[in-house]
Enzyme design. Structure first.
Site, mmCIF file in Angstrom:
data_model
loop_
_atom_site.group_PDB
_atom_site.id
_atom_site.type_symbol
_atom_site.label_atom_id
_atom_site.label_comp_id
_atom_site.label_asym_id
_atom_site.label_seq_id
_atom_site.Cartn_x
_atom_site.Cartn_y
_atom_site.Cartn_z
ATOM 1 C CG HIS A 1 -7.196 2.836 0.029
ATOM 2 N ND1 HIS A 1 -6.576 3.176 1.215
ATOM 3 C CD2 HIS A 1 -6.268 2.167 -0.690
ATOM 4 C CE1 HIS A 1 -5.336 2.738 1.216
ATOM 5 N NE2 HIS A 1 -5.122 2.118 0.071
ATOM 6 C CB CYS B 1 -0.908 0.000 1.232
ATOM 7 S SG CYS B 1 -2.023 1.421 1.284
ATOM 8 C CD GLU C 1 -6.077 1.592 -4.842
ATOM 9 O OE1 GLU C 1 -6.336 2.621 -4.172
ATOM 10 O OE2 GLU C 1 -4.981 1.011 -4.769
#
Length: 194
Positions: free
Chosen positions: A160, A114, A157
């Site tokens: 996130h 990450c 993603e």
């Protein structure tokens, strides 16, 4: 010898210097706000452009043979936008308001990194196939199925944007390992196109 040599800079410091928000910042733990499209089209386009510019900066410093992605919160923007660049000569995937609507029962466990804590890698189980609903700039919704490596990148993603880091997906008792140790495992996952 004076000054810091490039080799002495930790990967996480390198990412911080490139404008990537680092682990511990509150924005990484909060769900991002969805776009009202098409009303916020200009905002979504601007943020998407910022994500592409960041990926270009990062790509000049660190090669990503297996593809890469970045989400708006990693640039300090709490909006539901991310960009994923698959490996090879494949167009980038733009994710606006992404929502995973389906997952395969079949999973695999691979190492992930990450940009927001780039000094370590973690062994993360993820579904081999996911179905993702996104919103186009016009406000229309689209549903796409991704598998294998691209599914992993997009799931990472999308997490996130939900305020989750990959460590939240790791099995109990499994901890991230230093990037130097990861490089010695030889267990990097391989992207297989859709």
């Amino acid at each position: 010898m004076t000054g810091v040599q490039v080799a002495d800079v930790r990967p996480s410091q390198q990412m911080r210097d490139l404008g990537v928000v680092q682990y511990g910042a509150g924005i990484l733990a909060e769900p991002a706000r969805a776009f009202d499209l098409p009303a916020e089209r200009d905002v979504a386009e601007r943020i998407t452009d910022e994500l592409f510019a960041a990926m270009e900066r990062i790509g000049r410093v660190h090669p990503f043979a297996k593809g890469m992605g970045i989400a708006a919160p990693q640039l300090g923007v709490a909006r539901a936008a991310a960009v994923v660049q698959p490996p090879g000569d494949v167009p980038a995937v733009i994710l606006l308001n992404p929502r995973i609507t389906g997952r395969s029962e079949e999973t695999d466990e691979q190492y992930e990194g990450c940009l927001s804590f780039f000094d370590v890698r973690g062994l993360v189980p993820r579904p081999l196939k996911i179905t993702v609903e996104t919103t186009a700039l016009t406000g229309a919704t689209a549903t796409t199925v991704y598998d294998r490596g691209l599914a992993r990148l997009i799931h990472h993603e999308t997490d996130h944007l939900d305020g989750l880091l990959y460590t939240a997906r790791m099995r109990t008792g499994v901890e991230p390992i230093p990037v130097e140790e990861y490089r010695q495992t030889g267990q990097a996952w391989t992207y297989r196109g859709v």
